[in-house]
Design a protein around this motif. Sequence first.
Motif, PDB file in Angstrom:
ATOM      1  N   THR A 164       0.845  -1.193   0.000  1.00  0.00           N
ATOM      2  CA  THR A 164       0.000   0.000   0.000  1.00  0.00           C
ATOM      3  C   THR A 164       0.881   1.244   0.000  1.00  0.00           C
ATOM      4  O   THR A 164       1.973   1.231   0.561  1.00  0.00           O
ATOM      5  N   LEU A 165       0.385   2.306  -0.620  1.00  0.00           N
ATOM      6  CA  LEU A 165       1.095   3.587  -0.610  1.00  0.00           C
ATOM      7  C   LEU A 165       0.804   4.405   0.646  1.00  0.00           C
ATOM      8  O   LEU A 165       1.359   5.488   0.826  1.00  0.00           O
ATOM      9  N   GLU A 166      -0.045   3.884   1.522  1.00  0.00           N
ATOM     10  CA  GLU A 166      -0.502   4.655   2.669  1.00  0.00           C
ATOM     11  C   GLU A 166       0.652   5.147   3.535  1.00  0.00           C
ATOM     12  O   GLU A 166       0.678   6.303   3.975  1.00  0.00           O
ATOM     13  N   TYR A 167       1.635   4.278   3.801  1.00  0.00           N
ATOM     14  CA  TYR A 167       2.717   4.676   4.712  1.00  0.00           C
ATOM     15  C   TYR A 167       3.639   5.705   4.065  1.00  0.00           C
ATOM     16  O   TYR A 167       4.113   6.636   4.719  1.00  0.00           O
ATOM     17  N   VAL A 259      20.349 -10.715   0.791  1.00  0.00           N
ATOM     18  CA  VAL A 259      18.937 -10.687   1.157  1.00  0.00           C
ATOM     19  C   VAL A 259      18.852 -10.195   2.599  1.00  0.00           C
ATOM     20  O   VAL A 259      19.491 -10.765   3.489  1.00  0.00           O
ATOM     21  N   SER A 260      18.085  -9.135   2.841  1.00  0.00           N
ATOM     22  CA  SER A 260      17.988  -8.623   4.205  1.00  0.00           C
ATOM     23  C   SER A 260      16.662  -7.924   4.422  1.00  0.00           C
ATOM     24  O   SER A 260      16.034  -7.419   3.482  1.00  0.00           O
ATOM     25  N   GLU A 261      16.243  -7.895   5.692  1.00  0.00           N
ATOM     26  CA  GLU A 261      15.025  -7.188   6.050  1.00  0.00           C
ATOM     27  C   GLU A 261      15.335  -5.705   6.203  1.00  0.00           C
ATOM     28  O   GLU A 261      16.384  -5.323   6.712  1.00  0.00           O
ATOM     29  N   LEU A 262      14.394  -4.889   5.776  1.00  0.00           N
ATOM     30  CA  LEU A 262      14.531  -3.454   5.970  1.00  0.00           C
ATOM     31  C   LEU A 262      14.524  -3.116   7.453  1.00  0.00           C
ATOM     32  O   LEU A 262      13.834  -3.756   8.246  1.00  0.00           O
ATOM     33  N   GLY A 263      15.279  -2.113   7.826  1.00  0.00           N
ATOM     34  CA  GLY A 263      15.330  -1.693   9.211  1.00  0.00           C
ATOM     35  C   GLY A 263      14.140  -0.818   9.584  1.00  0.00           C
ATOM     36  O   GLY A 263      13.275  -0.515   8.758  1.00  0.00           O
ATOM     37  N   PRO A 264      14.096  -0.389  10.839  1.00  0.00           N
ATOM     38  CA  PRO A 264      12.949   0.375  11.338  1.00  0.00           C
ATOM     39  C   PRO A 264      12.660   1.672  10.588  1.00  0.00           C
ATOM     40  O   PRO A 264      11.494   1.989  10.336  1.00  0.00           O
ATOM     41  N   VAL A 265      13.685   2.442  10.231  1.00  0.00           N
ATOM     42  CA  VAL A 265      13.436   3.734   9.581  1.00  0.00           C
ATOM     43  C   VAL A 265      12.761   3.549   8.227  1.00  0.00           C
ATOM     44  O   VAL A 265      11.717   4.143   7.947  1.00  0.00           O
ATOM     45  N   LEU A 266      13.334   2.715   7.371  1.00  0.00           N
ATOM     46  CA  LEU A 266      12.715   2.511   6.062  1.00  0.00           C
ATOM     47  C   LEU A 266      11.411   1.752   6.190  1.00  0.00           C
ATOM     48  O   LEU A 266      10.448   2.020   5.459  1.00  0.00           O
ATOM     49  N   GLY A 267      11.354   0.817   7.133  1.00  0.00           N
ATOM     50  CA  GLY A 267      10.122   0.076   7.350  1.00  0.00           C
ATOM     51  C   GLY A 267       8.966   0.979   7.712  1.00  0.00           C
ATOM     52  O   GLY A 267       7.817   0.763   7.308  1.00  0.00           O
ATOM     53  N   ALA A 268       9.258   2.029   8.465  1.00  0.00           N
ATOM     54  CA  ALA A 268       8.210   2.964   8.881  1.00  0.00           C
ATOM     55  C   ALA A 268       7.565   3.650   7.690  1.00  0.00           C
ATOM     56  O   ALA A 268       6.386   4.025   7.730  1.00  0.00           O
ATOM     57  N   HIS A 269       8.305   3.816   6.602  1.00  0.00           N
ATOM     58  CA  HIS A 269       7.786   4.523   5.434  1.00  0.00           C
ATOM     59  C   HIS A 269       7.231   3.589   4.363  1.00  0.00           C
ATOM     60  O   HIS A 269       6.371   4.007   3.571  1.00  0.00           O
ATOM     61  N   LEU A 270       7.704   2.337   4.328  1.00  0.00           N
ATOM     62  CA  LEU A 270       7.260   1.418   3.281  1.00  0.00           C
ATOM     63  C   LEU A 270       6.161   0.478   3.739  1.00  0.00           C
ATOM     64  O   LEU A 270       5.331   0.052   2.947  1.00  0.00           O
TER      65      LEU A 270
END
Length: 282
Positions: A164-167, A259-270
């Motif tokens: 979703t584009l919501e974040y 292969v890695s999981e996005l961290g908190p900062v980028l995760g907050a926006h995506l």
Amino acid sequence: MSDESPSVAVVTDSTAYLPDDSLGVRVVPLRVQLGARTATDGVDVTPAEVVAALREKVAVSTSRPSPAEFAAVYRQCLAAGADRIVSIHLAAPLSGTWESAVLASQDFAHGVVRVVDSRSTAMGLGFAVLAAARAARDGAPAAEVQGAATEVVDRTRTLFYVDTLEYLRRGGRIGTAAAMLATGLSVKPLLQMVEGQIVALEKVRTPTRAIARLLQLTVEAAGTGPVDVAVHHLQAGGRAESLAANLRAALPSLGELYVSELGPVLGAHLGPGALGTVVVRR
């Protein structure tokens, strides 16, 4: 300075997600605000905590490091034996982090600190940082270390899918992709980084088709020559591993594949379900 100390120190920020911590890169963290709690990216907050907050509609925001924080790290690098610093950061249009680094660099003599805008983030930033760190390790002067980073930036393509584009809308990070919001929540957007801006690439109707298209676009971006690739995700490990396996099969000249999981900062926006690829042609 001892013979073993590098003359050029490399600094980045916590959105780089470096797979190799043996190169001595200094990382300056961003921060995440979860309701009333302030946390430090990569230190005392996890991607899962950010996802839980987003799903519970807790207010989530991010903030850049201050110029004083950058200046303190630069001084530490110089005290440890470096005489020049190359500081490489996420895209300036996405964050004030690059600006903070530039302001901090002005505390030092001209040319001591060189600041590079990666025009991307995650391993779009990380590949440039690794190239700079390897050049520094090999004894290259500051101009060559900076050049190693910018040369990789110019060869990097960053593509991604979000559920979703919501974040991105909440955080004000979608730019020209905002027009896609009017097409309805059923659309699954494919996005890309262009000169540090997040822009719409294509609209696909289902997650399965979107991820298949992301694979196709990544293979096209990779071309037929040697290439390094990163796959990022947020709470979508199965999707990421499947995409990585398909890329291994489709790219005979594949070099590194991270292969890695996005961290908190980028995760907050995506947001949860995000899946992205970073391609660097050698």
